[in-house]
Design an enzyme around this catalytic site. Structure first.
Site, PDB file in Angstrom:
ATOM      1  N   ASP A  83       7.719  33.605  31.023  1.00 11.85           N
ATOM      2  CA  ASP A  83       6.409  33.003  30.754  1.00 11.85           C
ATOM      3  C   ASP A  83       5.273  33.872  31.274  1.00 11.85           C
ATOM      4  O   ASP A  83       4.146  33.800  30.784  1.00 11.85           O
ATOM      5  CB  ASP A  83       6.303  31.616  31.415  1.00 11.85           C
ATOM      6  CG  ASP A  83       6.792  30.509  30.494  1.00 11.85           C
ATOM      7  OD1 ASP A  83       6.749  30.697  29.274  1.00 11.85           O
ATOM      8  OD2 ASP A  83       7.232  29.470  31.001  1.00 11.85           O
ATOM      9  N   ALA A 119      11.140  34.436  34.570  1.00 14.47           N
ATOM     10  CA  ALA A 119       9.734  34.843  34.665  1.00 14.47           C
ATOM     11  C   ALA A 119       9.134  35.225  33.320  1.00 14.47           C
ATOM     12  O   ALA A 119       8.018  35.752  33.271  1.00 14.47           O
ATOM     13  CB  ALA A 119       9.607  36.019  35.637  1.00 14.47           C
ATOM     14  N   GLU A 147      -0.168  26.105  36.080  1.00 11.81           N
ATOM     15  CA  GLU A 147       0.564  27.077  36.907  1.00 11.81           C
ATOM     16  C   GLU A 147      -0.280  27.725  37.994  1.00 11.81           C
ATOM     17  O   GLU A 147       0.276  28.384  38.886  1.00 11.81           O
ATOM     18  CB  GLU A 147       1.207  28.159  36.031  1.00 11.81           C
ATOM     19  CG  GLU A 147       0.246  29.149  35.395  1.00 11.81           C
ATOM     20  CD  GLU A 147      -0.301  28.691  34.056  1.00 11.81           C
ATOM     21  OE1 GLU A 147      -0.945  29.504  33.376  1.00 11.81           O
ATOM     22  OE2 GLU A 147      -0.081  27.509  33.690  1.00 11.81           O
ATOM     23  N   ILE A 203      10.928  29.058  44.606  1.00 16.05           N
ATOM     24  CA  ILE A 203      11.530  27.810  44.118  1.00 16.05           C
ATOM     25  C   ILE A 203      12.653  28.106  43.131  1.00 16.05           C
ATOM     26  O   ILE A 203      13.766  27.579  43.244  1.00 16.05           O
ATOM     27  CB  ILE A 203      10.461  26.912  43.457  1.00 16.05           C
ATOM     28  CG1 ILE A 203       9.338  26.568  44.441  1.00 16.05           C
ATOM     29  CG2 ILE A 203      11.113  25.631  42.923  1.00 16.05           C
ATOM     30  CD1 ILE A 203       9.770  25.780  45.641  1.00 16.05           C
ATOM     31  N   VAL A 204      12.368  28.950  42.130  1.00 14.21           N
ATOM     32  CA  VAL A 204      13.386  29.284  41.132  1.00 14.21           C
ATOM     33  C   VAL A 204      14.603  29.901  41.797  1.00 14.21           C
ATOM     34  O   VAL A 204      15.748  29.492  41.560  1.00 14.21           O
ATOM     35  CB  VAL A 204      12.812  30.245  40.064  1.00 14.21           C
ATOM     36  CG1 VAL A 204      13.938  30.835  39.212  1.00 14.21           C
ATOM     37  CG2 VAL A 204      11.814  29.530  39.173  1.00 14.21           C
ATOM     38  N   HIS A 251      -0.254  30.294  31.101  1.00 16.92           N
ATOM     39  CA  HIS A 251       0.369  31.603  31.307  1.00 16.92           C
ATOM     40  C   HIS A 251      -0.384  32.694  30.542  1.00 16.92           C
ATOM     41  O   HIS A 251       0.196  33.470  29.778  1.00 16.92           O
ATOM     42  CB  HIS A 251       1.849  31.566  30.902  1.00 16.92           C
ATOM     43  CG  HIS A 251       2.671  30.592  31.688  1.00 16.92           C
ATOM     44  ND1 HIS A 251       2.988  30.796  33.024  1.00 16.92           N
ATOM     45  CD2 HIS A 251       3.229  29.403  31.341  1.00 16.92           C
ATOM     46  CE1 HIS A 251       3.715  29.766  33.454  1.00 16.92           C
ATOM     47  NE2 HIS A 251       3.869  28.920  32.463  1.00 16.92           N
ATOM     48  N   LYS A 261       2.882  22.707  26.927  1.00 18.29           N
ATOM     49  CA  LYS A 261       2.844  24.147  26.687  1.00 18.29           C
ATOM     50  C   LYS A 261       1.489  24.582  26.130  1.00 18.29           C
ATOM     51  O   LYS A 261       0.719  23.777  25.608  1.00 18.29           O
ATOM     52  CB  LYS A 261       3.943  24.559  25.708  1.00 18.29           C
ATOM     53  CG  LYS A 261       5.348  24.402  26.272  1.00 18.29           C
ATOM     54  CD  LYS A 261       5.575  25.218  27.538  1.00 18.29           C
ATOM     55  CE  LYS A 261       5.618  26.707  27.286  1.00 18.29           C
ATOM     56  NZ  LYS A 261       5.826  27.476  28.540  1.00 18.29           N
ATOM     57  N   ARG A 301       9.438  18.146  25.404  1.00 20.11           N
ATOM     58  CA  ARG A 301       8.741  17.429  26.462  1.00 20.11           C
ATOM     59  C   ARG A 301       7.445  16.799  25.923  1.00 20.11           C
ATOM     60  O   ARG A 301       6.966  17.152  24.859  1.00 20.11           O
ATOM     61  CB  ARG A 301       8.406  18.383  27.616  1.00 20.11           C
ATOM     62  CG  ARG A 301       9.591  18.852  28.411  1.00 20.11           C
ATOM     63  CD  ARG A 301       9.229  19.932  29.424  1.00 20.11           C
ATOM     64  NE  ARG A 301       8.902  21.202  28.782  1.00 20.11           N
ATOM     65  CZ  ARG A 301       8.562  22.308  29.431  1.00 20.11           C
ATOM     66  NH1 ARG A 301       8.472  22.290  30.754  1.00 20.11           N
ATOM     67  NH2 ARG A 301       8.304  23.420  28.784  1.00 20.11           N
ATOM     68  N   VAL A 348      10.931  35.962  39.863  1.00 20.32           N
ATOM     69  CA  VAL A 348       9.795  36.497  40.620  1.00 20.32           C
ATOM     70  C   VAL A 348       8.487  35.996  40.014  1.00 20.32           C
ATOM     71  O   VAL A 348       8.324  36.004  38.799  1.00 20.32           O
ATOM     72  CB  VAL A 348       9.817  38.036  40.611  1.00 20.32           C
ATOM     73  CG1 VAL A 348       8.619  38.596  41.351  1.00 20.32           C
ATOM     74  CG2 VAL A 348      11.101  38.541  41.250  1.00 20.32           C
ATOM     75  N   TYR A 363       0.127  24.039  30.773  1.00 17.46           N
ATOM     76  CA  TYR A 363       0.570  25.388  31.133  1.00 17.46           C
ATOM     77  C   TYR A 363      -0.059  26.367  30.146  1.00 17.46           C
ATOM     78  O   TYR A 363      -0.008  26.144  28.928  1.00 17.46           O
ATOM     79  CB  TYR A 363       2.096  25.521  31.049  1.00 17.46           C
ATOM     80  CG  TYR A 363       2.857  24.818  32.136  1.00 17.46           C
ATOM     81  CD1 TYR A 363       2.723  25.200  33.465  1.00 17.46           C
ATOM     82  CD2 TYR A 363       3.740  23.783  31.844  1.00 17.46           C
ATOM     83  CE1 TYR A 363       3.432  24.560  34.475  1.00 17.46           C
ATOM     84  CE2 TYR A 363       4.463  23.145  32.844  1.00 17.46           C
ATOM     85  CZ  TYR A 363       4.291  23.536  34.159  1.00 17.46           C
ATOM     86  OH  TYR A 363       4.995  22.909  35.153  1.00 17.46           O
ATOM     87  N   ASN A 403      10.595  28.484  27.359  1.00 21.41           N
ATOM     88  CA  ASN A 403      10.401  27.088  27.786  1.00 21.41           C
ATOM     89  C   ASN A 403      11.754  26.458  28.100  1.00 21.41           C
ATOM     90  O   ASN A 403      12.157  25.466  27.511  1.00 21.41           O
ATOM     91  CB  ASN A 403       9.635  26.273  26.728  1.00 21.41           C
ATOM     92  CG  ASN A 403      10.360  26.197  25.392  1.00 21.41           C
ATOM     93  OD1 ASN A 403      11.029  27.135  24.982  1.00 21.41           O
ATOM     94  ND2 ASN A 403      10.232  25.080  24.706  1.00 21.41           N
ATOM     95  N   MET A 404      12.437  27.050  29.055  1.00 19.39           N
ATOM     96  CA  MET A 404      13.783  26.586  29.410  1.00 19.39           C
ATOM     97  C   MET A 404      13.864  25.082  29.668  1.00 19.39           C
ATOM     98  O   MET A 404      14.760  24.407  29.166  1.00 19.39           O
ATOM     99  CB  MET A 404      14.302  27.358  30.624  1.00 19.39           C
ATOM    100  CG  MET A 404      14.685  28.784  30.327  1.00 19.39           C
ATOM    101  SD  MET A 404      15.162  29.697  31.818  1.00 19.39           S
ATOM    102  CE  MET A 404      16.633  28.801  32.311  1.00 19.39           C
TER     103      MET A 404
END
Length: 376
Positions: A270, A268, A118, A178-179, A96, A75, A15, A239, A94, A300-301
């Site tokens: 990350d 989850a 996030e 959302i997931v 995390h 990332k 990305r 979650v 992001y 990082n799917m």
């Protein structure tokens, strides 16, 4: 402001944090944009397209960090980038932090301003910069789970949707956000029997109304999860506690209750993962097996589908990035509570409770680093 866009260097991360359309918007507002050479190629964007939109191409990542006042990334910085980050430099990406003590301490030591995608949060508690990637990851979780259920990949050898005369797979989705919602929609669409668990009854009522007949809802507690994993083929962990470490809903001892070849996808990861036996993997080596259970824990799917992911992410991040550039980070965060909640680490201080709690760090009130507004 001078905006820098480095090339992502995390394993198989294709990305990019800014498209040519984003460059044009920054230029329209009077800002300069510097993009590292080939930064967009993984997402199908050429250097020539960036130049046409008004960006300047720089040859190395060092050049980008050296010139930029604001770094826009996808990332979190990795170890080789730590020394490139300057005091008072704004990083918008992001992070995390709750899943990496090393990263947290490195950013504290850097003296930079770390504004995390996030934890940018709306008044309704939705996370606008996490939503697009959660949508991608939720849908991908089913795609990847279905693949790893195949026998050559280590799975039970079961087709997710079954066929006439053969029952479909059972899919357990942990979390109705959302997931979880996207995962359930995809799995149900492929014909699987799906169960969503969540601690919120109002959320489960909503999901019960919108989901097809092959989706059931169950309240989340340890007893119910222990019962469900015994007959489940694919478990998806979605979650999230914003900015904090994810809870371990699947403990190591639960693996013995599962059938060999069951697949678990930890979206989850990350945030530390919601399976006790999880550890982060890469697209290069995405899975590992514990007690006969296949674990897919790629951190990082969405990086595997960079064209879709880059467009979805930048659609959401650009308006916030423009505010930061136009007003400066302090004024932008004073005037926009959503951006204010994105501040995690500022000039050597931890200002986000979830990060402070994760690593037992002192918490500085965010208003202390923003300072008082001086009225003329």
């Amino acid at each position: 402001m001078i905006i820098g866009v480095p090339k992502e260097i995390k394993n198989n991360e294709n990305r990019v944090a800014l498209t040519p359309a984003g460059v044009a918007e920054f230029k329209k507002s009077g800002h300069d944009v510097y993009v590292q050479a080939t930064a967009g190629l993984g997402s199908g964007i050429t250097d020539a397209e960036y130049v046409h939109a008004g960006a300047t191409i720089l040859p190395t990542i060092e050049d980008v960090y050296e010139i930029a006042e604001m770094i826009v990334k996808v990332k979190e910085p990795i170890a080789s980038e730590y020394a490139l980050i300057k005091p008072n430099q704004l990083l918008f990406t992001y992070f995390h932090f709750a899943s990496s003590q090393e990263l947290t301490h490195a950013m504290l030591e850097s003296g930079a301003i770390c504004l995390a995608y996030e934890t940018v949060e709306k008044t309704d508690r939705s996370l606008p910069l996490l939503v697009p990637m959660s949508e991608v990851a939720g849908r991908m979780a089913v795609q990847e789970g279905a693949k790893y259920l195949e026998k050559p990949m280590g799975g039970r050898g079961i087709l997710l949707g079954g066929v006439a005369g053969v029952k479909p797979a059972n899919v357990l989705v942990l979390g109705g956000g959302i997931v979880g919602t996207q995962s359930a929609k995809m799995a149900a669409g492929l014909g699987a029997n799906v169960t969503i668990v969540d601690i919120s009854l109002p959320r489960l009522r909503y999901l019960e109304d919108i989901m097809p007949a092959n989706v059931d809802t169950v309240i989340s507690n340890e007893y119910n999860i222990r019962q469900l994993v015994q007959t489940t083929d694919l478990i998806i962990g979605g979650v999230l506690i914003p900015g904090a470490k994810a809870p371990s809903l699947i403990t190591r001892d639960m693996l013995s209750l599962m059938r060999p070849g069951t697949v678990m996808v930890d979206v989850a990861i990350d945030q530390g993962g919601c399976f006790e036996t999880s550890h982060a993997t890469t697209h290069e080596n995405p899975t590992f097996v514990v007690e006969g259970i296949v674990h897919y824990c790629v951190a990082n799917m969405p990086g595997a589908v960079p064209y879709t992911s880059t467009l979805a992410l930048t659609n959401a991040t650009l308006p916030y990035a423009i505010q930061l550039a136009n007003k400066g980070w302090k004024k932008a965060c004073r005037e926009n509570e959503e951006l204010k909640k994105g501040l995690n680490v500022v000039q050597g201080k931890t200002v986000y409770k979830g990060v402070a709690d994760a690593w037992e760090l002192p918490l500085t009130p965010v208003d202390d680093v923003l300072g008082k507004v001086i009225v003329a």
